[in-house]
Design a protein around this motif. Structure first.
Motif, short mmCIF file in Angstrom:
data_model
loop_
_atom_site.label_atom_id
_atom_site.label_comp_id
_atom_site.label_asym_id
_atom_site.label_seq_id
_atom_site.Cartn_x
_atom_site.Cartn_y
_atom_site.Cartn_z
N LEU A 238 2.78 1.42 -5.20
CA LEU A 238 1.63 1.49 -6.10
C LEU A 238 1.96 2.21 -7.40
O LEU A 238 1.34 1.96 -8.43
CB LEU A 238 0.47 2.18 -5.39
CG LEU A 238 -0.12 1.44 -4.19
CD1 LEU A 238 -1.13 2.31 -3.46
CD2 LEU A 238 -0.75 0.13 -4.62
N ASN B 245 0.80 -1.22 0.00
CA ASN B 245 0.00 0.00 0.00
C ASN B 245 0.84 1.27 0.00
O ASN B 245 0.28 2.38 -0.03
CB ASN B 245 -0.94 0.01 1.21
CG ASN B 245 -1.97 -1.11 1.15
OD1 ASN B 245 -2.59 -1.32 0.11
ND2 ASN B 245 -2.13 -1.84 2.25
N GLN C 42 7.07 -4.17 -9.50
CA GLN C 42 6.52 -4.72 -8.26
C GLN C 42 6.94 -6.18 -8.08
O GLN C 42 7.29 -6.60 -6.97
CB GLN C 42 5.00 -4.60 -8.28
CG GLN C 42 4.48 -3.18 -8.16
CD GLN C 42 2.96 -3.11 -8.21
OE1 GLN C 42 2.28 -4.10 -8.53
NE2 GLN C 42 2.41 -1.96 -7.88
#
Length: 263
Positions: free
Chosen positions: A206, A201, A213
């Motif tokens: 993000l 988060n 990622q």
């Protein structure tokens, strides 16, 4: 003394000769601002605060009441050498925070970047380096020589051991005690704090594309699920620098890390 005619100083505050106050600086009641302090345009200092030593504070900061900045540090070797505190722009420093000057055994400076939020009762020890966009919760403290990376978040009532490196965009949960280094994006919890996953988060996480990622997740797996040595992970990070821009954050972390990482 150089005080802008657009600065406002409460009549019962003490501003010593040699202080520099920029335009629209607002010094509240019962403050003491000592010679050698420079405060940039638009910064507000709450009542009953003390700012001393060779302290430089940038623009548009908000400093809460009963705050102490630039005070003599708690290192017993300190002998009143001309060390400093340097604070950037747009920081929110809440009431009763304490920020100590550096030592010559360290880097001679306690450094805080831009856009940080330091909540009530936060302590920043001597020679700490705080990056940009960090958050520290109520009554948490950094001992001397700690590095707090960009975007890192520290919960309330946390204690960070001296010389620890807290990686960029990592998350330390409330009431944790940290005695070793925390890699970027890692969540740390407990006393002594251990890893509990990736902070998916985090705004910086993000903002990454899926490929980047996945790379962060793969590094976490190497460190905590595949039982690879730190040296092997460092080699993997070096080899990925050309393919993954996020690898540079991990490379910088490992270059600074000296206490070993949390396990």
């Amino acid at each position: 003394m150089s005080i802008s005619p657009l600065a406002r100083v409460a009549s019962n505050s003490v501003v010593e000769p040699g202080v520099v106050l920029g335009a629209h600086v607002n010094i509240g009641p019962f403050c003491v601002i000592s010679a050698g302090v420079v405060i940039g345009e638009g910064t507000t200092v709450g009542s009953h605060s003390v700012i001393n030593g060779l302290t430089t504070i940038g623009r548009d900061n908000t400093i809460g009441q009963y705050t102490s900045i630039g005070e003599v540090n708690q290192d017993l070797k300190y002998a009143n050498e001309p060390t400093t505190v340097v604070i950037g722009d747009r920081n929110q420093i809440s009431q009763k925070a304490t920020i100590h000057r550096g030592t010559i055994q360290g880097q001679g400076m306690t450094l805080i970047g831009d856009d940080n939020r330091l909540l009530s009762g936060v302590h920043i020890g001597h020679d700490c380096v705080v990056g940009n966009g960090t958050l520290m919760g109520d009554n948490s403290g950094l001992a001397g020589h700690v590095v707090l990376g960009d975007g890192a978040q520290v919960g309330f009532l946390c204690a960070i051991h001296q010389f620890c490196v807290i990686g960029a965009h990592s998350l330390i949960t409330d009431q944790s005690g940290v005695v070793q280094d925390i890699p970027p994006f890692v969540i740390a919890h407990g006393n002594h704090a251990g890893p509990t996953g990736i902070d998916v988060n985090a705004q910086a996480f993000l903002a990454l594309d899926t490929r980047q990622q996945d790379f962060v997740h793969s590094l976490y797996s190497m460190l905590y699920q595949q039982s690879l040595s730190i040296d092997e992970v460092k080699v993997a990070v070096k080899s990925a620098l050309g393919d993954f821009s996020i690898a540079a954050i991990f490379d910088q972390f490992f270059a600074r890390s000296a206490r070993g990482i949390i396990r």
